[in-house]
Design a protein around this motif. Structure first.
Motif, PDB file in Angstrom:
ATOM      1  N   ALA A 105      -8.872   7.299 -15.238  1.00  0.00           N
ATOM      2  CA  ALA A 105      -9.876   8.067 -14.935  1.00  0.00           C
ATOM      3  C   ALA A 105      -9.957   9.274 -14.902  1.00  0.00           C
ATOM      4  O   ALA A 105      -9.367   9.894 -13.893  1.00  0.00           O
ATOM      5  CB  ALA A 105     -10.289   7.256 -13.769  1.00  0.00           C
ATOM      6  N   SER A 106     -10.473  10.069 -15.981  1.00  0.00           N
ATOM      7  CA  SER A 106     -10.081  11.407 -16.114  1.00  0.00           C
ATOM      8  C   SER A 106     -11.057  12.413 -15.610  1.00  0.00           C
ATOM      9  O   SER A 106     -12.646  12.032 -15.693  1.00  0.00           O
ATOM     10  CB  SER A 106     -10.295  11.862 -17.151  1.00  0.00           C
ATOM     11  OG  SER A 106      -8.805  11.413 -17.383  1.00  0.00           O
ATOM     12  N   VAL A 107     -11.341  13.192 -14.445  1.00  0.00           N
ATOM     13  CA  VAL A 107     -12.929  13.656 -14.180  1.00  0.00           C
ATOM     14  C   VAL A 107     -12.059  14.979 -14.592  1.00  0.00           C
ATOM     15  O   VAL A 107     -11.747  16.090 -14.156  1.00  0.00           O
ATOM     16  CB  VAL A 107     -12.640  13.746 -12.350  1.00  0.00           C
ATOM     17  CG1 VAL A 107     -13.562  14.642 -12.323  1.00  0.00           C
ATOM     18  CG2 VAL A 107     -12.166  12.621 -12.518  1.00  0.00           C
ATOM     19  N   PHE A 108     -13.571  15.909 -15.238  1.00  0.00           N
ATOM     20  CA  PHE A 108     -13.567  16.974 -15.902  1.00  0.00           C
ATOM     21  C   PHE A 108     -14.993  18.054 -15.187  1.00  0.00           C
ATOM     22  O   PHE A 108     -15.769  17.082 -14.887  1.00  0.00           O
ATOM     23  CB  PHE A 108     -13.565  16.842 -16.797  1.00  0.00           C
ATOM     24  CG  PHE A 108     -12.827  15.942 -17.989  1.00  0.00           C
ATOM     25  CD1 PHE A 108     -12.089  16.983 -18.507  1.00  0.00           C
ATOM     26  CD2 PHE A 108     -12.781  14.414 -18.392  1.00  0.00           C
ATOM     27  CE1 PHE A 108     -10.733  16.737 -19.707  1.00  0.00           C
ATOM     28  CE2 PHE A 108     -11.811  14.306 -19.224  1.00  0.00           C
ATOM     29  CZ  PHE A 108     -10.302  14.973 -19.821  1.00  0.00           C
ATOM     30  N   GLN A 109     -14.895  18.810 -15.051  1.00  0.00           N
ATOM     31  CA  GLN A 109     -15.917  20.289 -14.555  1.00  0.00           C
ATOM     32  C   GLN A 109     -15.730  21.513 -15.276  1.00  0.00           C
ATOM     33  O   GLN A 109     -14.841  21.827 -15.890  1.00  0.00           O
ATOM     34  CB  GLN A 109     -15.494  19.824 -13.026  1.00  0.00           C
ATOM     35  CG  GLN A 109     -15.270  19.209 -12.081  1.00  0.00           C
ATOM     36  CD  GLN A 109     -15.574  19.688 -10.726  1.00  0.00           C
ATOM     37  OE1 GLN A 109     -14.700  20.624 -10.475  1.00  0.00           O
ATOM     38  NE2 GLN A 109     -16.333  18.581  -9.856  1.00  0.00           N
ATOM     39  N   GLY A 110     -17.056  21.413 -16.165  1.00  0.00           N
ATOM     40  CA  GLY A 110     -17.292  22.529 -17.702  1.00  0.00           C
ATOM     41  C   GLY A 110     -15.875  22.252 -18.463  1.00  0.00           C
ATOM     42  O   GLY A 110     -15.843  22.864 -19.160  1.00  0.00           O
ATOM     43  N   GLY A 111     -15.834  21.094 -18.446  1.00  0.00           N
ATOM     44  CA  GLY A 111     -14.897  19.904 -20.019  1.00  0.00           C
ATOM     45  C   GLY A 111     -13.067  21.240 -19.410  1.00  0.00           C
ATOM     46  O   GLY A 111     -12.368  20.467 -20.254  1.00  0.00           O
ATOM     47  N   LYS A 112     -13.110  20.656 -18.580  1.00  0.00           N
ATOM     48  CA  LYS A 112     -11.949  21.228 -18.112  1.00  0.00           C
ATOM     49  C   LYS A 112     -11.145  20.062 -16.856  1.00  0.00           C
ATOM     50  O   LYS A 112     -12.344  19.489 -15.866  1.00  0.00           O
ATOM     51  CB  LYS A 112     -11.398  22.322 -16.819  1.00  0.00           C
ATOM     52  CG  LYS A 112     -11.557  23.418 -18.068  1.00  0.00           C
ATOM     53  CD  LYS A 112     -11.268  25.352 -17.281  1.00  0.00           C
ATOM     54  CE  LYS A 112     -11.339  25.750 -18.488  1.00  0.00           C
ATOM     55  NZ  LYS A 112     -10.844  27.149 -17.469  1.00  0.00           N
ATOM     56  N   LEU A 113      -9.873  19.791 -17.043  1.00  0.00           N
ATOM     57  CA  LEU A 113      -9.318  18.649 -16.542  1.00  0.00           C
ATOM     58  C   LEU A 113      -8.841  18.824 -14.797  1.00  0.00           C
ATOM     59  O   LEU A 113      -8.654  19.947 -14.624  1.00  0.00           O
ATOM     60  CB  LEU A 113      -7.797  18.117 -16.804  1.00  0.00           C
ATOM     61  CG  LEU A 113      -7.776  16.997 -16.517  1.00  0.00           C
ATOM     62  CD1 LEU A 113      -8.754  15.553 -16.751  1.00  0.00           C
ATOM     63  CD2 LEU A 113      -6.329  16.171 -17.138  1.00  0.00           C
ATOM     64  N   VAL A 114      -9.387  18.360 -13.576  1.00  0.00           N
ATOM     65  CA  VAL A 114      -9.714  18.822 -12.785  1.00  0.00           C
ATOM     66  C   VAL A 114      -8.768  17.427 -11.889  1.00  0.00           C
ATOM     67  O   VAL A 114      -8.385  17.662 -10.738  1.00  0.00           O
ATOM     68  CB  VAL A 114     -10.850  18.914 -11.710  1.00  0.00           C
ATOM     69  CG1 VAL A 114     -11.374  20.331 -12.171  1.00  0.00           C
ATOM     70  CG2 VAL A 114     -11.614  17.890 -11.766  1.00  0.00           C
ATOM     71  N   ASP A 115      -8.580  15.978 -12.663  1.00  0.00           N
ATOM     72  CA  ASP A 115      -8.090  15.118 -11.796  1.00  0.00           C
ATOM     73  C   ASP A 115      -8.453  13.743 -12.568  1.00  0.00           C
ATOM     74  O   ASP A 115      -8.768  14.150 -13.588  1.00  0.00           O
ATOM     75  CB  ASP A 115      -9.295  14.718 -10.399  1.00  0.00           C
ATOM     76  CG  ASP A 115      -8.539  13.640  -9.170  1.00  0.00           C
ATOM     77  OD1 ASP A 115      -7.526  13.282  -9.262  1.00  0.00           O
ATOM     78  OD2 ASP A 115      -8.624  13.313  -8.437  1.00  0.00           O
ATOM     79  N   ARG A 116      -6.909  13.679 -12.259  1.00  0.00           N
ATOM     80  CA  ARG A 116      -7.216  12.103 -12.545  1.00  0.00           C
ATOM     81  C   ARG A 116      -6.004  11.084 -12.110  1.00  0.00           C
ATOM     82  O   ARG A 116      -5.297  11.306 -11.803  1.00  0.00           O
ATOM     83  CB  ARG A 116      -5.964  12.873 -13.665  1.00  0.00           C
ATOM     84  CG  ARG A 116      -5.391  11.174 -15.201  1.00  0.00           C
ATOM     85  CD  ARG A 116      -5.243  11.212 -16.310  1.00  0.00           C
ATOM     86  NE  ARG A 116      -5.981  11.662 -17.182  1.00  0.00           N
ATOM     87  CZ  ARG A 116      -6.088  12.388 -18.535  1.00  0.00           C
ATOM     88  NH1 ARG A 116      -4.560  13.006 -18.399  1.00  0.00           N
ATOM     89  NH2 ARG A 116      -6.813  13.496 -18.827  1.00  0.00           N
ATOM     90  N   LYS A 117      -6.438   9.778 -12.055  1.00  0.00           N
ATOM     91  CA  LYS A 117      -6.285   9.094 -11.975  1.00  0.00           C
ATOM     92  C   LYS A 117      -5.430   7.840 -13.305  1.00  0.00           C
ATOM     93  O   LYS A 117      -6.619   7.398 -14.350  1.00  0.00           O
ATOM     94  CB  LYS A 117      -6.961   7.997 -10.684  1.00  0.00           C
ATOM     95  CG  LYS A 117      -7.602   8.753  -9.470  1.00  0.00           C
ATOM     96  CD  LYS A 117      -6.562   8.950  -9.099  1.00  0.00           C
ATOM     97  CE  LYS A 117      -7.231  10.184  -7.674  1.00  0.00           C
ATOM     98  NZ  LYS A 117      -6.387  10.251  -6.452  1.00  0.00           N
ATOM     99  N   LYS A 177     -11.788   1.695  -6.932  1.00  0.00           N
ATOM    100  CA  LYS A 177     -11.554   2.912  -5.926  1.00  0.00           C
ATOM    101  C   LYS A 177     -11.177   4.088  -5.464  1.00  0.00           C
ATOM    102  O   LYS A 177     -11.307   4.684  -4.928  1.00  0.00           O
ATOM    103  CB  LYS A 177     -10.835   1.449  -5.036  1.00  0.00           C
ATOM    104  CG  LYS A 177      -9.824   1.902  -3.250  1.00  0.00           C
ATOM    105  CD  LYS A 177      -9.991   0.410  -2.864  1.00  0.00           C
ATOM    106  CE  LYS A 177      -9.268   1.335  -1.923  1.00  0.00           C
ATOM    107  NZ  LYS A 177      -8.285   0.324  -1.288  1.00  0.00           N
ATOM    108  N   ALA A 178      -9.997   4.364  -6.798  1.00  0.00           N
ATOM    109  CA  ALA A 178      -9.162   5.331  -7.036  1.00  0.00           C
ATOM    110  C   ALA A 178      -9.978   6.128  -7.198  1.00  0.00           C
ATOM    111  O   ALA A 178      -9.870   7.979  -6.859  1.00  0.00           O
ATOM    112  CB  ALA A 178      -7.867   5.684  -7.827  1.00  0.00           C
ATOM    113  N   THR A 179     -10.950   6.558  -7.976  1.00  0.00           N
ATOM    114  CA  THR A 179     -12.015   7.767  -8.106  1.00  0.00           C
ATOM    115  C   THR A 179     -13.822   7.359  -7.170  1.00  0.00           C
ATOM    116  O   THR A 179     -15.055   8.400  -7.824  1.00  0.00           O
ATOM    117  CB  THR A 179     -12.712   7.420  -9.847  1.00  0.00           C
ATOM    118  OG1 THR A 179     -13.243   6.084  -9.833  1.00  0.00           O
ATOM    119  CG2 THR A 179     -11.991   7.265 -10.068  1.00  0.00           C
TER     120      THR A 179
END
Length: 344
Positions: A198-210, A284-286
């Protein structure tokens, strides 16, 4: 299986670079250019002596070029690797650095399925789970000029310019940009063969990854080694045949007229276990992000598993159409844009 889609008549100018999106997955490699989309299993079989092997099955030889370590090497890639060596072929998922180690072999395996040309020139965008750490190494594995012989006769010069190695998930966002707000928070759930990410992007930039080390491969492994499978076959099943039966949604094991084995009920039972041990852990992780995310999408081959869509939708996750192609198509789109700006 190898899947080749010709999208339009080929009108390539052989003297110019053409954009290419290359997505090397643990389970399958996707190759997207303007006129074709090619999917091959991420299988490689290196050989030292042809012996009785028929070169027409897809033999690839490295004659010379920037990968000096491969000069004189011969291999089969994709479906042909499993055909030539059903018990000993290598899979990307079995090697921690398999995507780097086999990148050029799989790239040439995709090219082998296309009509012969004396020269190919590709400007590529690839993706990596950790592009900052492994991007340069992945780029170096394919970059340069390579002289290749296909099927024992057709010699081709392949020139590759790596435009960029981006984080996995960027390609999928590029494809989904018409339907989601890419300036907001987007969770890209990549249900891959080796991992669930699970990759979290904000404004196209990676901010977190599980990352959960429980991709589709353990599901296939559990089916292959299931008690009822062993009872029917008197041995664990071949994983490539289990994969093929899931992908074509028949659940037939090879030629069912010969094997007499359909594993649908085993699949349904093991899918429930896989959801608990893998997918539920990813969600759960996200959970801290999903509550406020503007969009949550699912990509990868796992997003197309039979019976999985209703569960994803119930959890607020939207599977992308042709999800196993989404990252590669997005990488192709990025390659087009970068090539236009660079003017190659």
């Amino acid at each position: 299986m190898n899947i080749v889609r010709q999208l339009e008549p080929v009108t390539t100018n052989h003297s110019q670079f053409q954009p290419l999106g290359l997505d090397i997955g643990n389970g399958a490699t996707k190759f997207v250019i303007d006129a074709r989309e090619i999917l091959i299993p991420s299988y490689v079989h290196a050989i030292h002596d042809i012996g009785s092997t028929d070169p027409e099955l897809g033999l690839i030889e490295y004659l010379g070029g920037d990968r000096t370590d491969l000069i004189g090497s011969k291999w089969f890639a994709g479906k042909s690797a499993a055909q030539v060596a059903p018990l000993t072929f290598q899979r990307v998922v079995d090697d921690a650095k398999g995507k780097i180690k086999f990148a050029l072999q799989l790239l040439t395996g995709a090219i082998e399925t296309m009509p012969h040309q004396l020269r190919w020139k590709f400007a590529i965008v690839l993706s990596s789970q950790d592009s900052q750490t492994f991007g340069d190494e992945l780029a170096d594995s394919v970059q340069g000029v390579h002289s290749i012989r296909f099927r024992g006769s057709d010699v081709t010069q392949i020139e590759i310019d790596v435009l960029s190695v981006v984080e996995e998930g960027i390609g999928a966002i590029a494809v989904a940009s018409a339907d989601i707000d890419i300036k907001g928070t987007t969770i890209v759930n990549d249900l891959g063969n080796g991992t669930l990410i699970a990759s979290v992007f904000q404004g196209g930039k990676l901010v977190d990854r599980k990352v959960i080390l429980r991709g589709v491969e353990p599901l296939i492994d559990d089916i292959a080694n299931h008690k009822e499978t062993r009872k029917k076959l008197s041995t664990p099943a071949r994983k490539d045949l289990i994969r093929a039966g899931i992908e074509n949604k028949t659940f037939d094991y090879g030629n069912v007229a010969v094997t007499g084995f359909n594993f649908e009920q085993i699949y349904l039972a093991e899918l429930k276990e896989w959801i608990v041990s893998g997918l539920a852990q990813l969600l759960k992780a996200t959970s801290e992000w999903s509550a406020n995310a503007d969009a949550s999408i699912a990509i990868g081959g796992g997003a197309q598993l039979p019976k999985i869509t209703p569960l994803l939708v119930a959890k607020g996750i939207t599977p992308i159409a042709d999800s196993h192609w989404s990252n590669a198509r997005g990488l192709f789109k990025l390659a087009q844009l970068k090539l236009q700006k660079g003017g190659k």
